[in-house]
Write a protein that holds these residues in place. Structure first.
Motif, mmCIF file in Angstrom:
data_model
loop_
_atom_site.group_PDB
_atom_site.id
_atom_site.type_symbol
_atom_site.label_atom_id
_atom_site.label_comp_id
_atom_site.label_asym_id
_atom_site.label_seq_id
_atom_site.Cartn_x
_atom_site.Cartn_y
_atom_site.Cartn_z
ATOM 1 N N LYS A 238 49.411 34.865 49.284
ATOM 2 C CA LYS A 238 50.428 35.875 48.819
ATOM 3 C C LYS A 238 49.106 36.683 47.163
ATOM 4 N N TYR A 239 48.140 35.381 47.047
ATOM 5 C CA TYR A 239 47.572 35.979 45.903
ATOM 6 C C TYR A 239 46.193 36.578 46.162
ATOM 7 N N PRO A 240 46.019 37.523 46.594
ATOM 8 C CA PRO A 240 44.898 38.225 47.748
ATOM 9 C C PRO A 240 43.635 38.481 45.704
ATOM 10 N N GLU A 241 44.282 39.046 45.071
ATOM 11 C CA GLU A 241 43.049 38.684 43.423
ATOM 12 C C GLU A 241 43.098 37.950 43.232
ATOM 13 N N LEU A 242 43.889 36.783 42.911
ATOM 14 C CA LEU A 242 43.670 35.286 42.823
ATOM 15 C C LEU A 242 42.341 34.958 43.467
ATOM 16 N N LYS A 244 39.953 36.465 45.040
ATOM 17 C CA LYS A 244 39.012 37.575 44.769
ATOM 18 C C LYS A 244 38.403 36.464 43.405
ATOM 19 N N TYR A 245 39.458 36.300 42.602
ATOM 20 C CA TYR A 245 38.173 35.824 41.140
ATOM 21 C C TYR A 245 38.342 34.685 41.370
ATOM 22 N N LEU A 246 38.602 33.260 42.086
ATOM 23 C CA LEU A 246 38.107 32.838 42.667
ATOM 24 C C LEU A 246 36.877 32.657 43.270
ATOM 25 N N ILE A 247 36.112 33.584 44.290
ATOM 26 C CA ILE A 247 35.471 33.405 44.638
ATOM 27 C C ILE A 247 34.299 34.673 43.783
ATOM 28 N N ALA A 248 34.263 34.719 42.653
ATOM 29 C CA ALA A 248 33.921 35.085 41.660
ATOM 30 C C ALA A 248 33.163 34.105 40.931
ATOM 31 N N ILE A 352 41.099 34.520 31.627
ATOM 32 C CA ILE A 352 40.857 34.816 32.634
ATOM 33 C C ILE A 352 42.419 34.105 33.685
ATOM 34 N N TYR A 353 41.774 33.412 33.772
ATOM 35 C CA TYR A 353 42.326 32.678 35.091
ATOM 36 C C TYR A 353 44.255 32.244 35.541
ATOM 37 N N MET A 354 43.923 31.837 33.725
ATOM 38 C CA MET A 354 45.342 31.640 33.463
ATOM 39 C C MET A 354 46.508 32.563 34.166
ATOM 40 N N LEU A 416 42.687 42.848 37.699
ATOM 41 C CA LEU A 416 43.784 41.688 36.801
ATOM 42 C C LEU A 416 44.760 41.941 36.746
ATOM 43 N N GLU A 417 44.642 43.614 36.531
ATOM 44 C CA GLU A 417 46.631 43.895 36.328
ATOM 45 C C GLU A 417 47.417 43.318 37.301
ATOM 46 N N LYS A 418 46.873 43.934 38.795
ATOM 47 C CA LYS A 418 47.531 44.086 40.094
ATOM 48 C C LYS A 418 47.804 42.337 40.398
ATOM 49 N N GLY A 419 46.567 41.117 39.718
ATOM 50 C CA GLY A 419 47.193 39.868 39.657
ATOM 51 C C GLY A 419 47.582 39.396 38.967
ATOM 52 N N GLU A 420 47.648 40.008 38.244
ATOM 53 C CA GLU A 420 49.268 39.274 36.965
ATOM 54 C C GLU A 420 50.611 39.693 38.065
ATOM 55 N N ARG A 421 50.747 40.892 38.154
ATOM 56 C CA ARG A 421 51.764 41.324 38.760
ATOM 57 C C ARG A 421 51.985 40.376 40.177
ATOM 58 N N GLU A 422 51.121 39.312 41.447
ATOM 59 C CA GLU A 422 51.637 38.847 42.001
ATOM 60 C C GLU A 422 52.159 37.902 41.510
ATOM 61 N N ALA A 423 51.059 37.412 40.655
ATOM 62 C CA ALA A 423 51.567 35.795 40.646
ATOM 63 C C ALA A 423 53.285 35.355 39.895
ATOM 64 N N ALA A 424 53.340 36.995 38.701
ATOM 65 C CA ALA A 424 54.758 36.998 38.717
ATOM 66 C C ALA A 424 55.532 37.525 39.324
#
Length: 429
Positions: A238-242, A244-248, A352-354, A416-424
């Motif tokens: 449900k958090y594809p951008e998260l 990706k960031y975890l892999i980075a 960023i992770y937060m 990151l912007e898309k990731g924030e929307r996904e988390a919210a």
């Protein structure tokens, strides 16, 4: 108005108390991980195995990270459902402080005793940071987390640097204190234990913990932790951008962590003297203090992602130059370069992770991120240890370029912007 000012003043005191734990625990990072202990490990407990002591040091760091891989997500989930972040932080703090103090008893050839204490110390230090990081979202506003996170790293550099300077005097000028050099080293270990414990007190006194709606018993918390961990793994889709960031983060944190843990033993293996090694790392601390704050401000102006890019590109240059390093002067120059970006990169990565994790599950997701970073921490030191044992530590340093480049590529494709929307959206569902 007066009440609002009083609340703001109280919140600032809370943030300062949180920052003080960076000041406290960074003494372990500087003296026990980066500067004094690696040299002591090679020359005293590792005396009878020669340069292979550097490999044993790397393997011990990897073993500690592997233990944290297994423990971090479970402990993080337990903290979230039981409201025990500070209690668990205290338990790991006590473990790390005890192991650090006991290092003063290590003698020549006691390699396995030294390895066990190193493992426990790293476990205590890194484990406590899971819960320390997870407290930050509960005491800050979203728009100030980059700055506060960077402030924590900055004060960590300053605090760790001050104690390292004192330790350096005890080791390099023991006659000033009426002691021997070896006694100065042992007293340095004791000073870290005292410093770490003493300056942790403000966090426990002033930093509040966001409590769950209903706390549960320890046994039930463990059961829920396993259920929740499975849910975390399933819900990552449900958090594809998260993801990706975890892999980075997995890649570039491995590079950063390996440089921190292995720089001194690398310098020792190529013949750079102890005084130069510790002195250069002391410079890193004091360069790192203002630069960590600077990167917090740069993130506000240019964005956290762009600022993180800049730090990682500098690390690529550092690894290339490290391969060709031959003298103490080179080590000093590289130490300055590391100081420019080390605190900034870590602080920006944390903030960023937060942005990408759902509210109310901070400790769980910090624990999950810790799994990724600690698993990466297994790889880097182990690779260095293996390459060093077969006779070429320079190639081990050069190999770190891969980790930084891979991290940059994955960060590039993370929105990151898309990731924030996904988390919210998921958190509010």
């Amino acid at each position: 108005m007066a009440q609002t000012q009083e609340q703001d003043a109280g919140r600032k005191k809370t943030i300062r108390a949180w920052v003080m734990y960076d000041w406290a625990n960074s003494a372990f990072s500087t003296t026990m991980v980066a500067a004094v202990l690696p040299i002591f490990f090679m020359s005293v407990p590792g005396k009878f195995v020669g340069d292979d002591a550097a490999s044993y040091w790397g393997y011990t760091q990897s073993a500690a990270m592997l233990l944290l891989v297994l423990l971090s997500p479970i402990l993080g989930a337990i903290a979230d459902v039981s409201g025990s972040k500070k209690r668990l932080l205290g338990a790991f703090l006590a473990l790390g402080v005890a192991a650090t103090a006991l290092y003063a008893l290590v003698g020549e050839g006691q390699l396995w005793f030294a390895m066990a204490l190193t493992l426990l110390g790293v476990l205590g230090h890194s484990g406590s940071l899971n819960f320390y990081d997870a407290l930050l979202p509960g005491i800050t506003k979203a728009e100030e987390r980059d700055r506060v996170s960077a402030q924590g790293y900055a004060y960590g550099y300053l605090g760790g640097g001050i104690l390292l300077a004192v330790n350096l005097m005890m080791i390099q000028q023991p006659e000033w204190f009426g002691i021997t050099e070896l006694t100065g080293i042992r007293l340095s270990f004791l000073s870290v234990a005292v410093w770490w414990a003493l300056f942790s007190i403000p966090l426990f006194r002033r930093v509040p913990e966001r409590r769950p709606a209903q706390a549960v018993a320890a046994g039930e918390a463990v059961k829920r932790a396993f259920v929740r961990l499975g849910g975390t793994l399933r819900n990552l889709r449900k958090y594809p951008e998260l993801l990706k960031y975890l892999i980075a983060y997995w890649f570039f944190s491995d590079g950063i962590g390996t440089i921190i843990r292995m720089a001194t033993v690398y310098g020792e293996t190529i013949g750079i003297g102890t005084a130069h090694l510790i002195g250069a790392l002391l410079i890193t601390q004091f360069v790192g203090f203002p630069c960590a704050i600077l990167f917090g401000r740069l993130a506000g102006r240019f964005g956290a992602k762009s600022s993180l890019y800049a730090t990682l590109l500098v690390y690529v240059v550092i690894t290339i130059l490290g391969y060709f390093m031959t003298s103490a002067l080179h080590f000093y120059l590289l130490a300055v370069m590391v100081g420019l970006v080390q605190g900034g990169s870590q602080a920006l990565a944390r903030s960023i992770y937060m942005r990408l994790i759902p509210v109310g599950r901070e400790a769980e997701y910090f624990g999950f991120m810790s799994v990724w970073s600690k698993f990466a921490g297994v790889v880097g030191p182990a690779v260095f240890g293996y390459v060093n044992m077969i006779g070429n530590s320079r190639l081990g340093i050069l190999a770190l370029i891969f980790f930084f480049v891979a991290g940059i590529v994955m960060l590039r494709i993370t929105n990151l912007e898309k990731g924030e929307r996904e988390a919210a959206s998921v958190a509010g569902a």
